[in-house]
Design a protein around this motif. Structure first.
Motif, mmCIF file in Angstrom:
data_model
loop_
_atom_site.group_PDB
_atom_site.id
_atom_site.type_symbol
_atom_site.label_atom_id
_atom_site.label_comp_id
_atom_site.label_asym_id
_atom_site.label_seq_id
_atom_site.Cartn_x
_atom_site.Cartn_y
_atom_site.Cartn_z
ATOM 1 N N VAL A 151 46.880 41.597 45.998
ATOM 2 C CA VAL A 151 47.759 41.482 45.052
ATOM 3 C C VAL A 151 48.940 42.199 44.953
ATOM 4 O O VAL A 151 48.786 43.491 44.834
ATOM 5 C CB VAL A 151 46.963 41.418 43.639
ATOM 6 C CG1 VAL A 151 48.003 41.315 42.408
ATOM 7 C CG2 VAL A 151 45.767 40.677 43.515
ATOM 8 N N GLN A 167 42.209 37.110 40.576
ATOM 9 C CA GLN A 167 40.915 37.329 40.976
ATOM 10 C C GLN A 167 40.502 36.569 42.016
ATOM 11 O O GLN A 167 39.528 36.944 42.770
ATOM 12 C CB GLN A 167 40.125 36.584 39.493
ATOM 13 C CG GLN A 167 38.758 36.548 39.628
ATOM 14 C CD GLN A 167 38.473 36.121 38.291
ATOM 15 O OE1 GLN A 167 38.748 35.161 37.915
ATOM 16 N NE2 GLN A 167 37.303 36.871 37.677
ATOM 17 N N ALA A 168 41.295 35.471 42.550
ATOM 18 C CA ALA A 168 40.910 35.065 43.730
ATOM 19 C C ALA A 168 41.828 35.482 45.035
ATOM 20 O O ALA A 168 41.272 35.271 46.233
ATOM 21 C CB ALA A 168 41.309 33.531 43.666
ATOM 22 N N ALA A 169 42.747 36.515 44.929
ATOM 23 C CA ALA A 169 43.433 36.887 45.970
ATOM 24 C C ALA A 169 42.671 37.775 46.783
ATOM 25 O O ALA A 169 42.174 38.821 46.470
ATOM 26 C CB ALA A 169 44.770 37.266 45.514
ATOM 27 N N ARG A 187 44.164 34.735 36.889
ATOM 28 C CA ARG A 187 43.148 33.941 37.810
ATOM 29 C C ARG A 187 43.541 33.809 39.063
ATOM 30 O O ARG A 187 42.532 33.937 40.086
ATOM 31 C CB ARG A 187 43.108 32.455 37.175
ATOM 32 C CG ARG A 187 42.148 32.033 36.058
ATOM 33 C CD ARG A 187 42.129 30.615 35.975
ATOM 34 N NE ARG A 187 43.465 30.049 35.756
ATOM 35 C CZ ARG A 187 44.112 29.671 34.506
ATOM 36 N NH1 ARG A 187 43.886 30.274 33.522
ATOM 37 N NH2 ARG A 187 45.460 28.985 34.552
ATOM 38 N N ILE A 188 44.753 33.804 39.669
ATOM 39 C CA ILE A 188 45.285 33.774 40.830
ATOM 40 C C ILE A 188 44.885 35.378 41.296
ATOM 41 O O ILE A 188 44.469 35.388 42.704
ATOM 42 C CB ILE A 188 46.710 33.750 41.036
ATOM 43 C CG1 ILE A 188 47.109 32.219 40.640
ATOM 44 C CG2 ILE A 188 47.359 34.093 42.467
ATOM 45 C CD1 ILE A 188 48.377 31.728 40.569
ATOM 46 N N SER A 238 50.005 32.845 46.918
ATOM 47 C CA SER A 238 50.104 31.944 45.611
ATOM 48 C C SER A 238 50.976 32.937 44.947
ATOM 49 O O SER A 238 50.846 34.118 44.988
ATOM 50 C CB SER A 238 48.893 31.752 45.211
ATOM 51 O OG SER A 238 47.917 31.045 45.959
ATOM 52 N N GLY A 239 51.502 32.431 43.943
ATOM 53 C CA GLY A 239 52.275 33.039 42.912
ATOM 54 C C GLY A 239 52.603 32.493 41.582
ATOM 55 O O GLY A 239 52.344 31.301 41.633
ATOM 56 N N VAL A 240 52.776 33.292 40.568
ATOM 57 C CA VAL A 240 53.040 32.651 39.058
ATOM 58 C C VAL A 240 53.771 33.670 38.547
ATOM 59 O O VAL A 240 53.563 34.556 38.539
ATOM 60 C CB VAL A 240 51.857 32.238 38.585
ATOM 61 C CG1 VAL A 240 51.006 33.583 38.298
ATOM 62 C CG2 VAL A 240 52.215 31.284 37.372
ATOM 63 N N ALA A 265 47.115 32.863 33.824
ATOM 64 C CA ALA A 265 47.303 31.902 35.041
ATOM 65 C C ALA A 265 47.258 33.148 36.050
ATOM 66 O O ALA A 265 46.865 32.967 37.298
ATOM 67 C CB ALA A 265 48.167 31.011 35.178
ATOM 68 N N ALA A 266 48.046 34.178 35.857
ATOM 69 C CA ALA A 266 48.437 34.975 36.874
ATOM 70 C C ALA A 266 47.122 35.951 37.170
ATOM 71 O O ALA A 266 46.751 36.128 38.257
ATOM 72 C CB ALA A 266 49.457 36.116 36.328
#
Length: 100
Positions: free
Chosen positions: A31, A26-28, A23-24, A2-4, A20-21
């Motif tokens: 990083v 936190q779930a990855a 949040r991503i 995923s990326g943003v 948003a970055a």
């Protein structure tokens, strides 16, 4: 994968994408954050100017801090720049596991 784009461009002060970055991150499981400068900061025959200096742009620093804080473990930082930058904050941050 995923990326943003946490910050829309190198010199941008628009930090709306940082949340948003984070949040991503936190779930990855892993990083990777890419920061740096472009030809507006320094280039052949054009030294870094006082406006941009030798620091990573503030918007990117905010992104880095937020993502590193949200990540489960130390992040990998990819630094892309045409000139030397002061990365002392990143070197001392235990949330940054590697700088490439």
């Amino acid at each position: 994968v995923s990326g943003v784009a946490g910050v829309p461009s190198v010199a941008s002060t628009d930090t709306r994408g940082i949340e948003a970055a984070a949040r991503i991150a936190q779930a990855a499981d892993e990083v990777v954050v890419a920061v740096g400068t472009d030809g507006r900061f320094a280039a052949e025959w054009h030294d870094a100017d006082p406006l941009h200096g030798l620091s990573v742009p503030e918007g990117q620093l905010r992104l880095l801090r937020a993502v590193a804080n949200a990540a489960k473990k130390p992040i990998v930082l990819v630094l892309m720049t045409a000139n030397p930058l002061d990365i002392s904050e990143m070197l001392q941050d235990l949330r940054v596991g590697a700088i490439v």
